[in-house]
Structures are given as C-alpha cells and as structure tokens.
Design a protein around this motif. Structure first.
Motif, short mmCIF file in Angstrom:
data_model
loop_
_atom_site.label_atom_id
_atom_site.label_comp_id
_atom_site.label_asym_id
_atom_site.label_seq_id
_atom_site.Cartn_x
_atom_site.Cartn_y
_atom_site.Cartn_z
N VAL A 226 -3.74 -5.48 12.76
CA VAL A 226 -2.96 -5.14 10.89
C VAL A 226 -3.66 -5.19 10.09
N VAL A 227 -4.44 -4.92 8.98
CA VAL A 227 -3.91 -4.93 7.55
C VAL A 227 -2.96 -5.52 6.84
N THR A 228 -2.42 -6.77 6.31
CA THR A 228 -1.18 -7.42 5.70
C THR A 228 -0.96 -6.56 4.10
N GLN A 229 0.10 -6.26 3.71
CA GLN A 229 0.49 -5.38 2.64
C GLN A 229 -0.27 -6.43 1.47
N ARG A 230 -0.68 -7.04 0.73
CA ARG A 230 -1.40 -8.07 -0.06
C ARG A 230 -2.55 -7.43 0.84
N GLN A 231 -3.10 -7.37 1.59
CA GLN A 231 -4.44 -7.09 1.05
C GLN A 231 -4.96 -5.19 1.01
N LEU A 232 -3.82 -4.58 1.66
CA LEU A 232 -3.98 -3.22 1.42
C LEU A 232 -3.62 -3.30 -0.56
N ILE A 233 -2.87 -3.34 -1.16
CA ILE A 233 -2.83 -3.39 -2.57
C ILE A 233 -3.48 -3.90 -2.91
N GLU A 234 -3.74 -5.11 -2.70
CA GLU A 234 -5.35 -5.75 -3.72
C GLU A 234 -6.81 -5.24 -3.44
N LEU A 235 -7.37 -4.88 -2.41
CA LEU A 235 -8.41 -3.93 -2.22
C LEU A 235 -8.34 -1.93 -2.68
N VAL A 236 -7.41 -1.58 -3.27
CA VAL A 236 -6.75 -0.11 -3.87
C VAL A 236 -6.18 -0.15 -5.08
N TRP A 237 -5.47 -1.20 -5.07
CA TRP A 237 -5.28 -0.66 -6.77
C TRP A 237 -5.58 -2.14 -7.05
N GLY A 238 -5.62 -3.92 -7.00
CA GLY A 238 -6.14 -5.12 -7.54
C GLY A 238 -4.62 -5.46 -7.74
N PRO A 239 -4.65 -6.70 -8.66
CA PRO A 239 -3.33 -7.95 -8.23
C PRO A 239 -2.61 -6.62 -8.04
N ALA A 240 -1.71 -7.51 -7.20
CA ALA A 240 -0.39 -7.24 -7.08
C ALA A 240 0.79 -8.11 -7.87
N ASN A 241 1.74 -6.75 -8.35
CA ASN A 241 2.45 -7.38 -9.22
C ASN A 241 3.84 -6.54 -8.41
N PRO A 242 5.81 -7.63 -8.91
CA PRO A 242 6.96 -7.17 -8.60
C PRO A 242 7.06 -5.87 -7.34
N ASP A 243 6.71 -5.02 -8.24
CA ASP A 243 6.67 -3.11 -7.73
C ASP A 243 5.99 -3.14 -6.41
N SER A 244 4.69 -3.75 -5.82
CA SER A 244 3.45 -3.08 -5.56
C SER A 244 4.16 -2.75 -4.31
N VAL A 245 5.26 -3.88 -3.57
CA VAL A 245 5.18 -3.65 -1.83
C VAL A 245 5.81 -2.33 -1.61
#
Length: 232
Positions: free
Chosen positions: A170-189
């Motif tokens: 499993v790759v977590t949602q946070r890991q995917l967001i940060e690896l592809v788009w950078g630091p998460a924001n409230p709309d990222s998920v």
C-alpha cells in the motif's frame, strides 16, 4: 544493512549520532554541507536522512524541498531552534519527523525505525513492472495494456510508477500526494481520488469494480501484482 545519511556541520554532534546509528547496525555517511547532502542522497541512495536544518551553505528546508522532488527517502529534521513555525514549515515540506537538540538518542532511534517502516520501497528505474496484462516500462516511460500502448500524462505516469514500484504494498494517500505534487493542502485528497478515477478509466476493464488499482479504505492505494517483475 540500512543506510543513513547524517547532515550536520557540528562535528561533535556527528560523532555522537554516528556512534548511535552504527551501534544499531546502520551504515553511515556524513556531511556538513547541504549541497553535498543533495548529491549524496541521489548517488548513495540512503533510506534515511538525519538533517540539521541549520546549515552553513543552504537552508536545510531548501534541502528537504529538493530531496522530496527527487527521492522517497525518509527525512528526520533536527534543530537547536524550538520554534513552532519552523517545525510546521519543515514538516510541510516533506520531513517525516522533527527532533529538537539536545537529542535524546533512544527517542531518535525509535523515530528512525518508525520513519523507515513507513518509507515506500522503490526499485531501480531500469525495471519493467507487470500487473496482469498491464506493463509499465519505467526506463521508456511507456505503458501497454494487452499489447496496446496507452497514453498518460506525466503526472499520471508518476502515480502509476510509484504504485508499481511498491510491489503490491500500500502507498498512502499522503505519500502519493507529496511524492507527485509536493506538500499536501486540504483539497489534495479529493484531487487524488479524482486522479485515481482517471487512471482506472484507462487500465481497468470495469473502473467501477477495479481489479488492478485497488483502494485500501482510509489508507491509500496499491496495484495488485499478478505477473512477474523483471529487469530489462
């Protein structure tokens, strides 16, 4: 043996950190330069970077930003400045954890083990990944399904490659967001969910009942490996 890169301009701190990690069975490399840290992280490929953010040549937060663009390496930031704003900025940039000096080494080792457990495992980019009839060639950045070439945007391919290189984990949602788009924001998920839907529309026979790209509810996503992974 897990590899740890220690980045700290204070030789006394480096010596103590090095002894602590070596005693736990880690292989160590060290530098006091942010620029050299970036080069070492790419060339030596450590699993963990312990980074003092107060560096003489480059702001440690900039080092984190650059590393996060190019590597899934776990990063523990260290600082003698116990400022909440600095902690938040460091974590938002992609550090896994933040530790204040003076360091409690038992706590640091526990945090290091936790960071390494959560790190996504990636294989060298020369691999071709096969998931059923889906074939992902990381070297040529091409994808075929049942022998037919599929077209993907750059970001779509990055997400697919990260999931494939996790080898069924499993790759977590946070890991995917940060690896592809950078630091998460409230709309990222929510954006990631839409993005996953687009991928499923391209690779699944029935996107509403996915068999290849599955959701682990509340955690993240994974590709179900049903074929061999082989080297080119």
């Amino acid at each position: 043996m897990k590899k740890v890169l220690i980045v700290d301009p204070d030789e006394a701190s480096v010596k103590v950190l090095k002894n602590a990690f070596v005693a736990e069975g880690y292989e160590i490399s060290q530098t006091g330069s942010g620029g050299e840290a970036i080069v070492l992280a790419v060339s030596w490929q450590p699993e963990l970077v312990v980074l003092d953010i107060n560096l003489p040549d480059i702001d440690g937060k900039e080092v984190i930003r650059v590393l996060r663009k190019h590597s899934p390496v776990a990063i523990i930031a260290v600082s003698s400045r116990d400022f909440e704003a600095e902690k938040i900025a460091t974590l938002d940039l992609g550090a896994r954890d933040f530790v204040c000096k003076p360091i409690k080494f038992g706590e640091l080792m526990a945090r290091a083990r936790a960071a390494l457990r959560e790190r996504v495992s990636f294989e060298p980019v020369s691999l071709v990944y096969q998931v059923g009839s889906l074939v992902i060639d990381a070297a040529t950045r091409t994808v075929t399904l049942k022998g037919q070439h599929l077209r993907f945007t750059s970001k779509e391919f990055e997400v697919l490659h990260i999931l494939a290189s996790a080898n069924g984990r499993v790759v977590t949602q946070r890991q995917l967001i940060e690896l592809v788009w950078g630091p998460a924001n409230p709309d990222s998920v929510q954006y990631l969910r839409v993005f996953i839907g687009r991928l499923r529309a391209k690779i699944e026979d029935d996107p509403a009942q996915p068999k290849l790209l599955v959701t682990e509810r509340g955690v993240g996503y994974r590709l179900i490996p049903s074929g061999p992974v082989h080297s080119e």
